[in-house]
Design an enzyme around this catalytic site. Structure first.
Site, PDB file in Angstrom:
ATOM      1  N   PRO A  38       0.831  -1.210   0.000  1.00  0.00           N
ATOM      2  CA  PRO A  38       0.000   0.000   0.000  1.00  0.00           C
ATOM      3  C   PRO A  38       0.862   1.255   0.000  1.00  0.00           C
ATOM      4  O   PRO A  38       1.966   1.258   0.552  1.00  0.00           O
ATOM      5  CB  PRO A  38      -0.794  -0.109   1.312  1.00  0.00           C
ATOM      6  N   LYS A  39       0.360   2.313  -0.622  1.00  0.00           N
ATOM      7  CA  LYS A  39       1.034   3.611  -0.584  1.00  0.00           C
ATOM      8  C   LYS A  39       0.385   4.444   0.521  1.00  0.00           C
ATOM      9  O   LYS A  39      -0.750   4.881   0.398  1.00  0.00           O
ATOM     10  CB  LYS A  39       0.930   4.332  -1.932  1.00  0.00           C
ATOM     11  N   TRP A  40       1.124   4.668   1.584  1.00  0.00           N
ATOM     12  CA  TRP A  40       0.600   5.358   2.748  1.00  0.00           C
ATOM     13  C   TRP A  40       0.590   6.864   2.529  1.00  0.00           C
ATOM     14  O   TRP A  40       1.449   7.411   1.847  1.00  0.00           O
ATOM     15  CB  TRP A  40       1.429   4.999   3.977  1.00  0.00           C
ATOM     16  N   ASP A 185      -3.148   6.033  -0.434  1.00  0.00           N
ATOM     17  CA  ASP A 185      -2.889   6.868  -1.593  1.00  0.00           C
ATOM     18  C   ASP A 185      -2.706   6.100  -2.898  1.00  0.00           C
ATOM     19  O   ASP A 185      -2.521   6.709  -3.943  1.00  0.00           O
ATOM     20  CB  ASP A 185      -1.617   7.682  -1.309  1.00  0.00           C
TER      21      ASP A 185
END
Length: 370
Positions: A38-40, A185
């Site tokens: 995941p893109k934090w 994100d």
């Protein structure tokens, strides 16, 4: 502090790609195979820990330690005795990340920092390993760095976490759509065989991209603009809500030639602020604190010292922009100009056209969905 990797370190970066890449068809620097995560949506943070000594630095190597005392305390308890980690600091409210609340944590007053540390405590999610004990991992392939992370950080339950990963592009595609509802994100892809390249764009990022029709409500001049050669810097954008035009963001991606053309083309729409929809917001002095509605022309702690004056325009023009996400009632980042929309009535450009992500519980992201 004496670690195999010492600050300052500029973190490894990612380049934007369209769509989740297929590992079977993707070769980066002759390295096949991808790991997805995941893109934090928070502050990029490098953690340097040597016993009780803990230093946090930003993407630009600026110190973050003093702003997150609760994280420093947790890292002393939860992280390995000696390590260097790459990750993200975030603040969660309820079921999702809240970047605006995280921004409030950067404050010069120690008393406010302590208050916010208790009121809106931050968390840290690790996604890469630069050093462990006396060993540097920066030259090792990501598959080894990830194995080291899992061995060192497995079982963390917060406020320090280890991010999820997968080598399944179909699952990564599910994450891309599901996790946005928790405030994330997008998705990051890392070559399994790649080393940690400081400040190098060796990763890939897939971010959400949407379009919206917005009203042009004003413009700011470019920093290089002069009376002899005026240049447009950015267009101020608006959307209607309950009959009122709200400031939703800016668009600023233009060539120098186009900046000169635009400022000339827009002169016919220039109007006195007293005749503008934002006339009620025009005070004698700019506000000195962050305004939740992001009123144009007002200061915040992020824009202090910048010239935020703007030229008001009659709200007659509509354009289509690309944007990635919303932050409250504004575009999260600068919107990208796509095309003019002379066929659209400005008053029809409202928030109802914006796509809303499906709600998703952040706890499911952090726990592996269990």
């Amino acid at each position: 502090m004496d670690l195999p990797v010492m600050p300052p370190v500029r973190p490894m970066l990612a380049k934007a790609v369209k769509g989740v890449p297929d590992p079977a068809k993707t070769v980066v620097d002759d390295l096949a195979g991808l790991s997805f995560e995941p893109k934090w949506d928070g502050f990029r943070c490098l953690v340097f820990k040597d016993g009780d000594e803990v230093e946090l630095t930003s993407r630009n190597t600026k110190p973050l330690t003093r702003y997150f005392p609760e994280l420093v305390a947790a890292m002393r308890e939860q992280l390995p005795e000696r390590c260097v980690l790459d990750g993200e600091v975030f603040v969660a409210i309820g079921k999702r990340l809240e970047f605006e609340v995280l921004q409030e944590r950067i404050h010069p007053a120690a008393s406010r920092v302590d208050m916010l540390a208790e009121k809106t405590p931050a968390s840290f999610v690790a996604f890469d390993l630069l050093a462990l004990g006396d060993t540097s991992y920066v030259d090792r392939p990501f598959v080894e760095r990830r194995a080291g992370l899992e061995k060192a950080l497995g079982g963390l339950s917060g406020p320090c976490y280890l991010t999820r990963t997968t080598e399944d592009p179909d699952l990564a595609q599910e994450w891309f759509h599901q996790f946005e509802g928790a405030g994330l994100d997008g998705v990051i892809a890392k070559p399994l065989g790649g080393a940690y390249v400081e400040n190098g764009r060796t990763m890939m990022k897939v971010k959400h991209e949407r379009t919206a029709d917005v009203v042009v409500a004003g413009y700011r001049e470019h920093k290089t603009s002069t009376p002899e050669r005026p240049l447009l810097g950015s267009l101020l954008l608006g959307l209607y809500a309950d009959g009122s035009l709200q400031h939703v963001g800016v668009s600023a991606s233009f060539t120098a030639v186009r900046r000169a053309e635009l400022i000339d083309e827009l002169q016919a729409l220039v109007c006195p602020i007293s005749e503008h929809p934002w006339s009620a917001w025009a005070g004698p002095e700019p506000q000195a604190i962050a305004n939740p509605d992001r009123v144009p022309g007002t200061q915040s702690r992020w824009s202090a010292g910048k010239d935020l004056s703007f030229t008001p325009l009659r709200p007659d023009l509509v354009l289509e922009v690309k944007y990635d996400a919303m932050e409250g009632r504004r575009f999260r980042h600068t919107a990208h100009f796509k095309r003019w929309r002379p066929d659209r009535d400005p008053t029809s450009c409202g928030y109802d056209q914006l796509e809303q992500p499906v709600s998703y519980d952040l706890a499911s992201v952090l726990s592996g969905g269990e």
